[in-house]
Design an enzyme around this catalytic site. Structure first.
Site, short mmCIF file in Angstrom:
data_model
loop_
_atom_site.label_atom_id
_atom_site.label_comp_id
_atom_site.label_asym_id
_atom_site.label_seq_id
_atom_site.Cartn_x
_atom_site.Cartn_y
_atom_site.Cartn_z
N HIS A 110 0.65 -1.20 0.06
CA HIS A 110 -0.19 0.12 0.01
C HIS A 110 0.83 1.34 0.01
CE1 HIS A 110 -3.03 -2.68 2.02
NE2 HIS A 110 -3.67 -2.52 0.97
N LYS A 141 -18.07 -7.13 7.61
CA LYS A 141 -17.05 -7.93 8.10
C LYS A 141 -16.30 -7.32 9.38
CE LYS A 141 -14.58 -8.30 3.58
NZ LYS A 141 -13.55 -7.89 2.92
N ARG A 189 -1.94 -6.06 -8.31
CA ARG A 189 -0.85 -7.24 -8.21
C ARG A 189 -0.89 -7.99 -9.39
NH1 ARG A 189 -3.15 -7.47 -2.15
NH2 ARG A 189 -4.87 -7.04 -3.42
N SER A 242 -2.84 -7.75 2.88
CA SER A 242 -3.07 -7.56 4.18
C SER A 242 -3.54 -8.89 4.74
CB SER A 242 -4.32 -6.93 4.50
OG SER A 242 -4.08 -5.53 4.12
P1 ADP Z 1 -5.76 -6.08 0.36
O1 ADP Z 1 -6.18 -6.85 -0.85
O2 ADP Z 1 -4.33 -6.34 0.63
O3 ADP Z 1 -6.63 -6.39 1.55
P2 ADP Z 1 -6.81 -3.68 0.23
O4 ADP Z 1 -8.35 -4.03 -0.02
O5 ADP Z 1 -6.47 -2.57 1.41
O6 ADP Z 1 -5.67 -4.61 0.21
O7 ADP Z 1 -6.27 -2.99 -1.11
C1 ADP Z 1 -6.35 -1.51 -1.40
C2 ADP Z 1 -5.73 -1.35 -2.83
O8 ADP Z 1 -4.35 -1.57 -2.66
C3 ADP Z 1 -6.32 -2.24 -4.07
O9 ADP Z 1 -6.41 -1.51 -5.19
C4 ADP Z 1 -5.08 -3.26 -3.87
O10 ADP Z 1 -5.23 -3.85 -5.12
C5 ADP Z 1 -4.11 -2.56 -3.68
N1 ADP Z 1 -2.99 -3.33 -3.27
C6 ADP Z 1 -3.24 -3.87 -2.15
N2 ADP Z 1 -1.87 -4.67 -1.73
C7 ADP Z 1 -0.95 -4.25 -2.60
C8 ADP Z 1 0.47 -4.53 -3.34
N3 ADP Z 1 1.15 -5.34 -2.61
N4 ADP Z 1 0.92 -4.01 -4.19
C9 ADP Z 1 0.05 -2.92 -4.91
N5 ADP Z 1 -1.12 -2.80 -4.65
C10 ADP Z 1 -1.76 -3.35 -3.70
#
Ligand code: ADP
Length: 180
Positions: free
Chosen positions: A18, A42, A91, A129
């Site tokens: 992030h 959730k 990703r 996460s």
């Molecule tokens: P997660 O999928 O890790 O629970 P979130 O729902 O908080 O994460 O994701 C928020 C945004 O950040 C989404 O667009 C997700 O694709 C992106 N994201 C999460 N982890 C990464 C990463 N390792 N690299 C690039 N983008 C990421």
């Protein structure tokens, strides 16, 4: 043109993946709003106030980045903030299907808002996460996956889980049928 972008997610907990997206986007947009979506269906690992505070701890040196939480429809929040861009991180291929559908739905709801994707750096492309939560709750060393500012929040949560004897449902990515 100078744009405000909204980078939305659950950030539960924030990871280095992030932070990398935020760091790169902070140089592309005039203002970046990191928006924690509240999902009442959730039970989160970290409460929203701690996700807000831990992200603010990580991002205090970025003058054009701010962190907020929101409930409801993302494009409504973006409109309220005068933002023309929804930023997402991409990703592996598994993100694509979900992100594709979300961006199509968001365009139908708000045609004036563009979804922009930043592709993750190679070293973060596996990082989610859910992986951090699973490693942490199974007693593994999760610290190289999260910014140092996030560690005290995760540690407090782990101590709380231990004291209450509660078990967190884990996703099985690094245990059981995963990579054990
Ligand atoms: P997660 O999928 O890790 O629970 P979130 O729902 O908080 O994460 O994701 C928020 C945004 O950040 C989404 O667009 C997700 O694709 C992106 N994201 C999460 N982890 C990464 C990463 N390792 N690299 C690039 N983008 C990421």
């Amino acid at each position: 043109m100078r744009h405000t972008a909204v980078y939305a997610g659950s950030f539960d907990p924030p990871t280095l993946g992030h932070i990398d997206i935020i760091d790169r986007a902070s140089r592309l947009f005039e203002t970046l709003i990191v928006a924690i979506g509240i999902n009442h269906s959730k039970t989160p690992f970290l409460p929203v106030e701690e996700r807000l505070q831990s992200l603010r701890d990580c991002l205090s040196s970025y003058s054009n980045v701010r962190v907020e939480s929101f409930e409801g429809i993302l494009v409504d929040f973006a409109r309220q903030r005068g933002s023309q861009v929804i930023l997402r991180g991409l990703r592996a291929i598994t993100d694509f299907d979900y992100e594709f559908r979300a961006s199509m739905a968001n365009r139908r709801l708000a045609p004036e808002i563009e979804t922009v994707f930043l592709v993750s750096r190679e070293e973060n492309s596996f990082l989610a996460s859910s992986v951090v939560k699973e490693i942490a709750t199974l007693g593994g060393n999760y610290r190289s996956f999260v910014p140092s500012e996030v560690v005290p929040y995760v540690e407090r949560k782990l101590a709380e889980l231990k004291a209450s004897g509660a078990r967190l449902q884990v996703s099985g990515q690094v245990s059981g049928s995963g990579y054990q």
